[in-house]
Design a protein around this motif. Structure first.
Motif, short mmCIF file in Angstrom:
data_model
loop_
_atom_site.label_atom_id
_atom_site.label_comp_id
_atom_site.label_asym_id
_atom_site.label_seq_id
_atom_site.Cartn_x
_atom_site.Cartn_y
_atom_site.Cartn_z
N UNK A 103 -4.78 5.47 2.42
CA UNK A 103 -3.87 4.60 1.70
C UNK A 103 -4.50 4.14 0.39
N UNK A 104 -3.65 3.74 -0.54
CA UNK A 104 -4.08 3.17 -1.82
C UNK A 104 -3.30 1.88 -2.04
N UNK A 105 -4.00 0.82 -2.46
CA UNK A 105 -3.36 -0.46 -2.73
C UNK A 105 -2.54 -0.35 -4.01
N UNK A 106 -1.30 -0.86 -3.97
CA UNK A 106 -0.44 -0.89 -5.15
C UNK A 106 -0.43 -2.32 -5.67
N UNK A 150 0.84 -1.19 0.00
CA UNK A 150 0.00 0.00 0.00
C UNK A 150 0.88 1.24 0.00
N UNK A 151 0.33 2.34 -0.51
CA UNK A 151 0.99 3.63 -0.42
C UNK A 151 0.12 4.50 0.49
N UNK A 152 0.69 4.88 1.62
CA UNK A 152 -0.11 5.61 2.59
C UNK A 152 0.37 7.04 2.77
N UNK A 153 -0.59 7.92 3.04
CA UNK A 153 -0.30 9.33 3.25
C UNK A 153 -0.88 9.76 4.59
N UNK A 155 -7.82 -0.94 -4.53
CA UNK A 155 -8.56 -0.53 -3.35
C UNK A 155 -7.90 0.66 -2.67
N UNK A 156 -8.57 1.16 -1.67
CA UNK A 156 -8.07 2.30 -0.91
C UNK A 156 -8.81 2.33 0.43
N UNK A 157 -8.37 3.18 1.32
CA UNK A 157 -9.05 3.24 2.61
C UNK A 157 -8.40 4.23 3.54
N UNK A 158 -8.70 4.10 4.80
CA UNK A 158 -8.17 4.99 5.83
C UNK A 158 -7.51 4.15 6.92
N UNK A 159 -6.65 4.79 7.67
CA UNK A 159 -6.02 4.09 8.80
C UNK A 159 -5.91 5.03 9.99
N UNK A 160 -5.79 4.44 11.17
CA UNK A 160 -5.55 5.21 12.38
C UNK A 160 -4.61 4.40 13.28
N UNK A 161 -3.63 5.07 13.82
CA UNK A 161 -2.77 4.47 14.83
C UNK A 161 -3.05 5.19 16.14
N UNK A 162 -3.45 4.42 17.15
CA UNK A 162 -3.83 5.00 18.44
C UNK A 162 -2.88 4.53 19.53
#
Length: 202
Positions: free
Chosen positions: A138-141, A107-110, A154-161
């Protein structure tokens, strides 16, 4: 051991978890039938709790946190057995590869937001709890993915807590970063969770 006030660097690095290639064994899957596209929501979850999480912070975050496992669920169900080091980075946009038994998912994440200042999150007796987080997209590569993830989109969102538990210093009654002592195992955790639509053809 380090008090909360001296953990800014470790908190920032923990919040940026998941920005480097993951470690773990991989067995690349090979398609044996005509590919049929499958779509749905894929979630990726990794959690480090208790003493190992507290040890990471009390060491000042000298090395990336090591997770016992990373679980992928949804379109492709697979688990990376630990220890798994997802790494951390100060870069805003990075490429990350999850090395799984079902193949590699790249994935490529921003990163969009990173809250490095601890916010009070409650108190239980003489124990204080604080939290910080980072969020992004993020976007799937698919061209760099393999096995069941080869050619995926695909694509999506992420969270680190990050949640930290710490006892009040002697004579203190109010929870604040300045009033808290060393990070303790109780209530301390680092959680990475990504989620979004995924389409695979393998």
């Amino acid at each position: 051991m380090r008090k909360l006030a001296g953990l800014a660097g470790a908190i920032a690095l923990a919040a940026a978890v998941g920005a480097c290639s993951s470690s773990g064994s991989s067995t690349t899957a090979t398609a044996t039938a005509t590919p049929t596209p499958r779509s749905g929501t894929e979630t990726i979850t990794a959690t480090l709790i208790g003493a190992p999480a507290a040890s990471y912070f009390n060491s000042g975050g000298a090395t990336p946190p090591s997770f016992p496992s990373v679980v992928l669920a949804g379109v492709v169900n697979t688990t990376i057995r630990g220890p798994v080091t997802l790494g951390h980075s100060t870069g805003t946009t990075v490429t990350h590869t999850f090395v799984t038994p079902a193949g590699n998912l790249t994935i490529r994440r921003t990163e969009k937001t990173r809250h490095t200042q601890l916010a009070p999150a409650g108190q239980s007796g003489s124990t204080c709890y604080f939290t910080a987080s980072s969020t992004g997209v993020y976007t799937v590569v698919g061209s760099q993915s393999t096995g069941k993830f080869a050619g995926a989109t695909g694509s999506g969102t992420y969270v680190t807590t990050v949640v930290l538990g710490a006892d009040l210093q002697p004579g203190r009654t109010t929870c604040s970063v300045a009033n808290a002592g060393n990070v303790i195992a109780k209530g301390t955790s680092i959680t990475y969770r990504a989620s979004g639509p995924l389409t695979v053809t393998q």
